[in-house]
Design an enzyme around this catalytic site. Structure first.
Site, PDB file in Angstrom:
ATOM      1  N   PRO A 210      49.607  42.046  32.316  1.00  0.00           N
ATOM      2  CA  PRO A 210      50.225  42.066  33.647  1.00  0.00           C
ATOM      3  C   PRO A 210      49.230  42.540  34.712  1.00  0.00           C
ATOM      4  O   PRO A 210      48.458  43.462  34.476  1.00  0.00           O
ATOM      5  CB  PRO A 210      51.368  43.074  33.513  1.00  0.00           C
ATOM      6  CG  PRO A 210      51.438  43.470  32.087  1.00  0.00           C
ATOM      7  CD  PRO A 210      50.225  42.984  31.394  1.00  0.00           C
ATOM      8  N   GLU A 211      49.248  41.876  35.849  1.00  0.00           N
ATOM      9  CA  GLU A 211      48.391  42.259  36.973  1.00  0.00           C
ATOM     10  C   GLU A 211      49.293  42.818  38.083  1.00  0.00           C
ATOM     11  O   GLU A 211      50.489  42.995  37.885  1.00  0.00           O
ATOM     12  CB  GLU A 211      47.576  41.049  37.446  1.00  0.00           C
ATOM     13  CG  GLU A 211      46.739  40.437  36.320  1.00  0.00           C
ATOM     14  CD  GLU A 211      45.900  39.238  36.760  1.00  0.00           C
ATOM     15  OE1 GLU A 211      45.478  39.191  37.926  1.00  0.00           O
ATOM     16  OE2 GLU A 211      45.670  38.348  35.914  1.00  0.00           O
TER      17      GLU A 211
END
Ligand SMILES: [Zn+2]
Length: 278
Positions: free
Chosen positions: A2-3
């Site tokens: 996840p960013e």
């Protein structure tokens, strides 16, 4: 992994259910994440009220009413989500931490690969915390300007733009997906050296980073592999990728006749169009 948009979406989802809730039970079933869960974790959290949930880079920040902050990172495969009493189900494998609130909501931290972490900090000293102190500017904040990015890129002049932006001390929260997408929007090659951008190009990159992150937030992030939002919904920004994971397809920029190419830089895939990204 996840960013920024995925972590921000999760934080907003958790906040919607959890702000104002008192934690009445804290169960840790496995402490050996990327960093061990501190021995006093259960004691620090039990009885506390969640005041606010925020984010710094890819870290989730859960602020409690005694100024303790739970600093969380989802690593490669972590999930953090809320279950209501009606969704109660037995503990599953890799449910490492389960928090229960006074209203019988359960917050589950689930992480098969255990590259994530949950540690503790203090609200008045967060900037000095070991994990947070070297982080670069937040790209969606007003102070993320061309001058600020230029100064940060100037610390890595010989580094290709792709690698420079993955470096969390240059800009916080970006990973492989959004760096590829931002560079395409800015029409800059991932192989350009960070020290070679002129002011106009840095300005274009700032605008591109901000626009791609904002668009991804609207879509609830990108769902590839393990990402789910706090309520179990999935994000849809992967349907709007212009270059990421699209090698061999036509470049989507109007007027460009190029084809999206995959390039491996430092062991990681970068997707770009060599025709319009210079
Ligand atoms: Zn192109």
């Amino acid at each position: 992994m996840p960013e920024l948009p995925e972590v921000e979406t999760i934080c907003r989802g958790l906040a919607g259910s959890l702000v104002g809730q008192r934690l009445v039970r804290v169960a840790v079933h496995c402490r050996t994440l990327r960093q061990p869960i501190p021995a006093n974790f259960e004691q620090q959290l039990t009885g506390r009220v969640i005041e606010r949930i925020g984010r710094r880079a890819k870290y989730m920040l859960i602020f409690l009413d005694d100024k303790t902050v739970v600093i969380g990172h989802l690593g490669m495969s972590g999930r953090m989500y809320v279950r209501s009493p009606v969704q109660a189900e037995p503990l599953q494998r890799h449910d490492h931490v389960v928090l229960t609130t006074a209203d019988e909501l359960t917050v589950v931290y689930h992480d098969p690969r255990r590259f994530g972490l949950l540690v503790l900090g203090r609200a008045d000293a967060l900037d000095k915390h070991e994990l947070l102190k070297t982080l670069g500017p937040e790209p969606l904040e007003d102070d993320f300007t061309a001058a600020r990015l230029d100064e940060r890129l100037g610390r890595k002049p010989r580094s290709p733009l792709k690698a420079a932006q993955l470096d969390q001390t240059v800009v916080a929260g970006l990973g492989n997906i959004y760096v590829s997408e931002a560079l395409h929007r800015a029409a800059l090659s991932p192989e350009r050296l960070a020290g070679t951008l002129n002011g106009r190009e840095t300005g274009r990159l700032v605008k591109a980073i901000r626009s791609v992150l904002s668009d991804a937030l609207v879509a609830g992030g990108s769902t590839l592999r393990d990402y789910v939002q706090a309520d179990g919904e999935v994000g849809s920004f992967q349907n709007l990728f212009r270059v990421y994971d699209r090698d061999g397809r036509r470049c989507p920029r109007s007027g460009c006749r190029g084809v999206v190419t995959r390039l491996v830089q430092a062991g990681r895939s970068t997707y770009f169009c060599s025709q319009c990204q210079k």
